[in-house]
Design a protein around this motif. Sequence first.
Motif, PDB file in Angstrom:
ATOM      1  N   UNK A  40       0.823  -1.206   0.000  1.00 21.34           N
ATOM      2  CA  UNK A  40       0.000   0.000   0.000  1.00 21.34           C
ATOM      3  C   UNK A  40       0.858   1.256   0.000  1.00 21.34           C
ATOM      4  N   UNK A  41       0.353   2.268  -0.705  1.00 16.88           N
ATOM      5  CA  UNK A  41       1.004   3.573  -0.804  1.00 16.88           C
ATOM      6  C   UNK A  41      -0.048   4.634  -0.524  1.00 16.88           C
ATOM      7  N   UNK A  42       0.287   5.598   0.319  1.00 17.03           N
ATOM      8  CA  UNK A  42      -0.682   6.643   0.664  1.00 17.03           C
ATOM      9  C   UNK A  42      -0.186   7.992   0.176  1.00 17.03           C
ATOM     10  N   UNK A  43      -1.147   8.833  -0.245  1.00 17.76           N
ATOM     11  CA  UNK A  43      -0.793  10.185  -0.705  1.00 17.76           C
ATOM     12  C   UNK A  43      -2.035  11.064  -0.619  1.00 17.76           C
ATOM     13  N   UNK A  44      -1.813  12.367  -0.816  1.00 14.27           N
ATOM     14  CA  UNK A  44      -2.947  13.292  -0.852  1.00 14.27           C
ATOM     15  C   UNK A  44      -3.802  12.994  -2.089  1.00 14.27           C
ATOM     16  N   UNK A  45      -5.096  13.127  -1.920  1.00 18.17           N
ATOM     17  CA  UNK A  45      -6.026  12.943  -3.036  1.00 18.17           C
ATOM     18  C   UNK A  45      -5.938  14.131  -3.983  1.00 18.17           C
ATOM     19  N   UNK A  46      -6.181  13.861  -5.254  1.00 13.61           N
ATOM     20  CA  UNK A  46      -6.208  14.909  -6.273  1.00 13.61           C
ATOM     21  C   UNK A  46      -7.465  14.760  -7.118  1.00 13.61           C
ATOM     22  N   UNK A  47      -7.736  15.774  -7.895  1.00 14.53           N
ATOM     23  CA  UNK A  47      -8.895  15.760  -8.788  1.00 14.53           C
ATOM     24  C   UNK A  47      -8.840  14.558  -9.739  1.00 14.53           C
ATOM     25  N   UNK A  48      -7.644  14.144 -10.121  1.00 13.23           N
ATOM     26  CA  UNK A  48      -7.485  13.009 -11.040  1.00 13.23           C
ATOM     27  C   UNK A  48      -7.961  11.689 -10.421  1.00 13.23           C
TER      28      UNK A  48
ATOM     29  N   UNK B 103      -6.791  14.898   3.314  1.00 15.95           N
ATOM     30  CA  UNK B 103      -7.652  14.259   2.324  1.00 15.95           C
ATOM     31  C   UNK B 103      -6.744  13.305   1.549  1.00 15.95           C
ATOM     32  N   UNK B 104      -6.835  12.019   1.895  1.00 17.84           N
ATOM     33  CA  UNK B 104      -5.854  11.039   1.449  1.00 17.84           C
ATOM     34  C   UNK B 104      -6.500   9.903   0.674  1.00 17.84           C
TER      35      UNK B 104
END
Length: 170
Positions: free
Chosen positions: A3-11, A51-52
């Motif tokens: 698993x990899x976590x990051x900030x959410x984006x519009x994409x 927001x992830x």
Amino acid sequence: MNLFIRKATKEDWKEIKYIYDAGISTGLATFETTSPSTYEQWSLKAHPECTLIVQEGSTVVGWCKVTSISDRLVYAGVGEVSIYVHPDTQGKGVGDFLLKNLIHKSDEQGFWTLQASIFPENINSIYLHKKNNFRKVGIREKIGQLTGVWKDNVLLERRNSIGLDKCSFK
């Protein structure tokens, strides 16, 4: 799972919406009956650093966000948690991974209290939150209607580790 976590984006919106719609369809996740039509509507009141999304490879398998509970300054460090996991990856640790990362990130952003309002029938979500040091504050009886039926919410909260003495919102 890798698993990899990051900030959410519009994409990410198409995958976020799919996961949200899947949660809505269970009748256990939210009072909402439809998801917002755009990423901007969905993320409007969410804290941008909290927001992830979590990915397995290139696939989004879950999302979470913290939304301020009030515009009043005294509540600036109190946020409500939303967390949703793709139906194909539920029970595989994705929710726990997401929530642990969200707690860490919200702590960095100055949130001293996180809360969650969960339908009593959603035992998996209640278990996940309790596992991550949320405590049951009480039951909000008949707090809202879902498809014409009055529903209760279990109110849970967690104090973050930053300590109230270090919180200052101006």
